[in-house]
Design an enzyme around this catalytic site. Structure first.
Site, PDB file in Angstrom:
ATOM      1  N   LYS A  96       0.878  -1.173   0.000  1.00 13.71           N
ATOM      2  CA  LYS A  96       0.000   0.000   0.000  1.00 13.71           C
ATOM      3  C   LYS A  96       0.912   1.218   0.000  1.00 13.71           C
ATOM      4  CE  LYS A  96      -2.842   2.746   2.995  1.00 13.71           C
ATOM      5  NZ  LYS A  96      -3.706   2.871   4.148  1.00 13.71           N
ATOM      6  N   ALA A 183      -9.540   4.736   4.866  1.00  9.78           N
ATOM      7  CA  ALA A 183      -9.291   5.838   5.818  1.00  9.78           C
ATOM      8  C   ALA A 183     -10.520   6.696   6.101  1.00  9.78           C
ATOM      9  CB  ALA A 183      -8.156   6.737   5.344  1.00  9.78           C
ATOM     10  N   ASN A 205      -9.065   0.997  10.160  1.00  6.70           N
ATOM     11  CA  ASN A 205      -8.259   0.651  11.337  1.00  6.70           C
ATOM     12  C   ASN A 205      -8.844   1.293  12.596  1.00  6.70           C
ATOM     13  OD1 ASN A 205      -4.675   0.439  11.857  1.00  6.70           O
ATOM     14  ND2 ASN A 205      -6.240   0.444  13.395  1.00  6.70           N
TER      15      ASN A 205
HETATM   16  C1  LIG Z   1      -3.669   1.355   8.822  1.00  2.57           C
HETATM   17  C2  LIG Z   1      -3.716   2.208   7.650  1.00  2.57           C
HETATM   18  O1  LIG Z   1      -3.342   1.853   6.570  1.00  2.57           O
HETATM   19  C3  LIG Z   1      -4.261   3.571   7.839  1.00  2.57           C
HETATM   20  O2  LIG Z   1      -3.323   4.492   7.429  1.00  2.57           O
HETATM   21  C4  LIG Z   1      -5.525   3.598   7.060  1.00  2.57           C
HETATM   22  O3  LIG Z   1      -5.558   4.576   6.112  1.00  2.57           O
HETATM   23  C5  LIG Z   1      -6.718   3.508   7.931  1.00  2.57           C
HETATM   24  O4  LIG Z   1      -7.235   4.714   8.326  1.00  2.57           O
HETATM   25  P1  LIG Z   1      -8.302   4.782   9.523  1.00  2.57           P
HETATM   26  O5  LIG Z   1      -7.515   4.544  10.762  1.00  2.57           O
HETATM   27  O6  LIG Z   1      -8.888   6.148   9.427  1.00  2.57           O
HETATM   28  O7  LIG Z   1      -9.290   3.704   9.277  1.00  2.57           O
END
Ligand SMILES: CC(=O)[C@@H](O)[C@H](O)COP(=O)(O)O
Length: 255
Positions: A96, A183, A205
């Site tokens: 990623k 995200a 996450n």
């Molecule tokens: C773990 C990861 O890759 C984060 O950078 C991702 O973009 C998730 O974002 P959130 O924590 O907002 O779900």
């Protein structure tokens, strides 16, 4: 089924592994989510030092496809370097690409993301770039040959959900590779909306790791993915300006 490059997955939920209250909760939440792809920041791993603590140590990593991310990179050069470290340590050939352009918003730098993706494709990686919800950037990246597009719903860790569903739907409509919304997800309903729009998957996450009960939230996210996808496949009704009776009385004698 979700297909990314040569890989196939039953689950459309991609889970981050950071910020859980402890490793037992992390393990349980990951298991309950039924995610098959786990992402983690390479810079947080002691990848070449087996004796050092490893924040994935409670997980049976043979059960998951690992998706190392280049979090911490602010230039294409740094991102490429981090990706090569991950590959050299045998973690995975998928990456990623995350190149942050602003430390306050953690929004990705589109130019450096494009450059890093180009370089990593040449190196033979399966490339999943994290981008803003920019429709043209998504198009350019897929023309470049990336294996999935990962547009943000809103800033990382903000829990604001999908700020621009219209842009996301444009990205999905023109997509020739899987679109994984990444995200800013806050709730299961955010996930369901992304899936109803036709996203191929969602990466999240904080919404799980930061929930009062991460395990319960992991399950809710799993169900939201399934419900949203089913709803998408079922085909929603058209929106109308005015009411239409749900139980038509035409042709019936009422009285
Ligand atoms: C773990 C990861 O890759 C984060 O950078 C991702 O973009 C998730 O974002 P959130 O924590 O907002 O779900």
């Amino acid at each position: 089924m979700l297909k990314i490059g040569p890989y196939e997955f039953q689950s459309r939920l991609l889970l981050g592994t950071g910020k859980y209250p402890n490793f037992d909760v992390q393990k349980e939440a990951v298991e309950v989510s039924e995610s098959e792809i786990l992402t983690f920041a390479v810079r947080r791993m002691n990848i070449f030092e087996a004796s050092q603590p490893n924040f994935l140590e409670k997980l049976d990593l043979t059960r998951y496809k690992l998706l190392p991310n280049t979090a911490g990179a602010t230039t294409a050069k740094e991102a490429v370097h981090i990706a090569k470290l991950a590959k050299a340590s045998g973690l995975c050939d998928m990456v990623k690409v995350e190149v942050i352009g602003c430390q306050k918003t953690l929004l990705p730098d589109p130019f450096e993301t494009y450059k890093a993706s180009e370089e990593l494709l040449k190196e033979g990686f399966i490339v999943l770039p994290y981008t803003s919800d920019d429709v043209l950037l998504a198009k350019r990246l897929q023309e470049l040959g990336v294996h999935a597009i990962m547009p943000g719903a809103s800033p990382i860790g903000s829990g604001q959900g999908i700020i621009n569903p219209l842009n996301l739907s444009f990205i999905i409509e023109q997509a020739t590779v899987p679109v994984i919304v990444d995200a800013g997800i806050g709730t299961p309903s955010d996930v369901a909306i992304a899936m109803e729009l036709g996203a191929d998957g969602v990466l999240l996450n904080t919404a799980v790791s930061g929930a009062a009960d991460p395990v319960k939230m992991a399950e809710a996210m799993k169900l939201a993915i399934q419900a949203g996808r089913l709803g998408y496949e079922a085909g929603r009704i058209a929106k109308k300006r005015y009411a239409t009776a749900s139980s038509p009385t035409e042709g019936m004698s009422i009285g």
